[in-house]
Design a protein around this motif. Structure first.
Motif, PDB file in Angstrom:
ATOM      1  N   THR A  29       0.717  -1.332  -0.114  1.00  0.00           N
ATOM      2  CA  THR A  29      -0.311   0.021   0.167  1.00  0.00           C
ATOM      3  C   THR A  29       0.825   1.167   0.163  1.00  0.00           C
ATOM      4  OG1 THR A  29      -1.666  -1.340   1.050  1.00  0.00           O
ATOM      5  CG2 THR A  29      -1.780   1.096   1.175  1.00  0.00           C
ATOM      6  N   ASP A  32      -1.948   5.238   0.049  1.00  0.00           N
ATOM      7  CA  ASP A  32      -3.382   4.732   0.085  1.00  0.00           C
ATOM      8  C   ASP A  32      -3.721   4.014  -1.396  1.00  0.00           C
ATOM      9  OD1 ASP A  32      -5.423   4.523   1.584  1.00  0.00           O
ATOM     10  OD2 ASP A  32      -6.261   6.356   0.541  1.00  0.00           O
ATOM     11  N   ARG A  33      -2.713   3.649  -2.103  1.00  0.00           N
ATOM     12  CA  ARG A  33      -3.056   2.670  -3.186  1.00  0.00           C
ATOM     13  C   ARG A  33      -2.530   1.251  -3.106  1.00  0.00           C
ATOM     14  NH1 ARG A  33      -4.483   3.746  -8.673  1.00  0.00           N
ATOM     15  NH2 ARG A  33      -4.926   5.875  -8.146  1.00  0.00           N
ATOM     16  N   ASP A  34      -3.252   0.492  -3.184  1.00  0.00           N
ATOM     17  CA  ASP A  34      -2.882  -0.893  -3.094  1.00  0.00           C
ATOM     18  C   ASP A  34      -2.294  -1.285  -4.539  1.00  0.00           C
ATOM     19  OD1 ASP A  34      -3.627  -1.111  -0.571  1.00  0.00           O
ATOM     20  OD2 ASP A  34      -5.750  -2.063  -0.870  1.00  0.00           O
ATOM     21  N   GLN A 140      -9.714   2.027  -5.526  1.00  0.00           N
ATOM     22  CA  GLN A 140      -8.583   2.497  -4.622  1.00  0.00           C
ATOM     23  C   GLN A 140      -9.010   3.274  -3.570  1.00  0.00           C
ATOM     24  OE1 GLN A 140      -5.598   1.146  -4.470  1.00  0.00           O
ATOM     25  NE2 GLN A 140      -5.638  -0.073  -6.370  1.00  0.00           N
ATOM     26  N   GLY A 141      -8.202   3.539  -2.485  1.00  0.00           N
ATOM     27  CA  GLY A 141      -8.393   4.189  -1.372  1.00  0.00           C
ATOM     28  C   GLY A 141      -9.753   3.685  -0.435  1.00  0.00           C
ATOM     29  N   GLU A 142     -10.180   4.885   0.183  1.00  0.00           N
ATOM     30  CA  GLU A 142     -11.135   4.473   1.285  1.00  0.00           C
ATOM     31  C   GLU A 142     -12.518   4.099   0.454  1.00  0.00           C
ATOM     32  OE1 GLU A 142     -11.590   3.661   4.641  1.00  0.00           O
ATOM     33  OE2 GLU A 142      -9.215   3.333   4.139  1.00  0.00           O
ATOM     34  N   LYS A 143     -12.966   5.020  -0.497  1.00  0.00           N
ATOM     35  CA  LYS A 143     -13.970   5.069  -1.043  1.00  0.00           C
ATOM     36  C   LYS A 143     -13.947   3.701  -2.093  1.00  0.00           C
ATOM     37  CE  LYS A 143     -16.432   7.687  -4.843  1.00  0.00           C
ATOM     38  NZ  LYS A 143     -16.237   6.699  -6.075  1.00  0.00           N
ATOM     39  N   LYS A 145     -12.688   0.997  -1.520  1.00  0.00           N
ATOM     40  CA  LYS A 145     -12.889   0.187  -0.513  1.00  0.00           C
ATOM     41  C   LYS A 145     -14.367  -0.385  -0.313  1.00  0.00           C
ATOM     42  CE  LYS A 145      -9.965  -0.244   3.139  1.00  0.00           C
ATOM     43  NZ  LYS A 145      -9.550  -0.007   4.468  1.00  0.00           N
ATOM     44  N   LEU A 146     -15.239   0.596  -0.108  1.00  0.00           N
ATOM     45  CA  LEU A 146     -16.441   0.606  -0.197  1.00  0.00           C
ATOM     46  C   LEU A 146     -17.242   0.116  -1.490  1.00  0.00           C
ATOM     47  CD1 LEU A 146     -17.441   4.174   1.674  1.00  0.00           C
ATOM     48  CD2 LEU A 146     -17.213   1.748   2.726  1.00  0.00           C
TER      49      LEU A 146
END
Ligand code: FES
Length: 151
Positions: A29, A32-34, A140-143, A145-146
């Protein structure tokens, strides 16, 4: 007050060459990018971990040479993505031809790829500097993930 670090894109140290070769596939990571790092046929590749189509886990995909290019095949719906460019490839026939022959076509670059360098046995990833939006950014990121949880 703690100062927030500005993202630089790297290059980031992602591991020792020998360890990454042994692992064949590793996820890091970075900002914030996997990012999926792959070692295949003597070359390192780095690309976004989640398939641009619906967030499939590319780390579990098979790798095949298709039309002379190494591609990862997403385990979810079998989309084919070139490792070097992130281009989505598909095979189809043209019904207009009198004797349709299956050929490879491109949907264009859909998966973000990143630059890998190796210095004295240490491997670094520089995140893509392109500001153009690519489909794989969506997951990618928190958004992201949702979004991945929805599909
Ligand atoms: Fe990868 Fe659909 S999620 S092909």
């Amino acid at each position: 007050m703690e100062e927030k670090k500005q993202p630089t894109g790297g290059p980031y140290f992602v591991g020792k060459k020998d360890e990454l070769i042994e692992a064949k596939r590793s996820v890091r990571t970075l900002e914030d990018r996997d990012v999926l790092i792959i070692y295949q046929q003597g070359v390192f590749y780095a690309l976004d971990s989640y398939c641009y189509h619906a967030g499939g886990l590319l780390q579990n995909g098979d790798i095949e040479e298709l039309n002379g290019r190494l591609c990862i095949i997403c385990p979810k719906h079998k989309y084919k993505i070139s490792l070097a460019e992130g281009e989505s490839l598909y095979k189809a026939t043209d019904p207009q031809e009198t004797q349709p022959v299956p050929r490879w076509y491109s949907k264009g670059v859909k998966q973000r790829t990143h630059t890998v360098t190796e210095i004295n046995g240490e491997v670094f990833v520089q995140l893509s500097k392109s500001r153009d939006w690519l489909e794989s950014d969506f997951f990618q990121g928190e958004k992201g993930k949702l979004e991945r949880a929805k599909v």
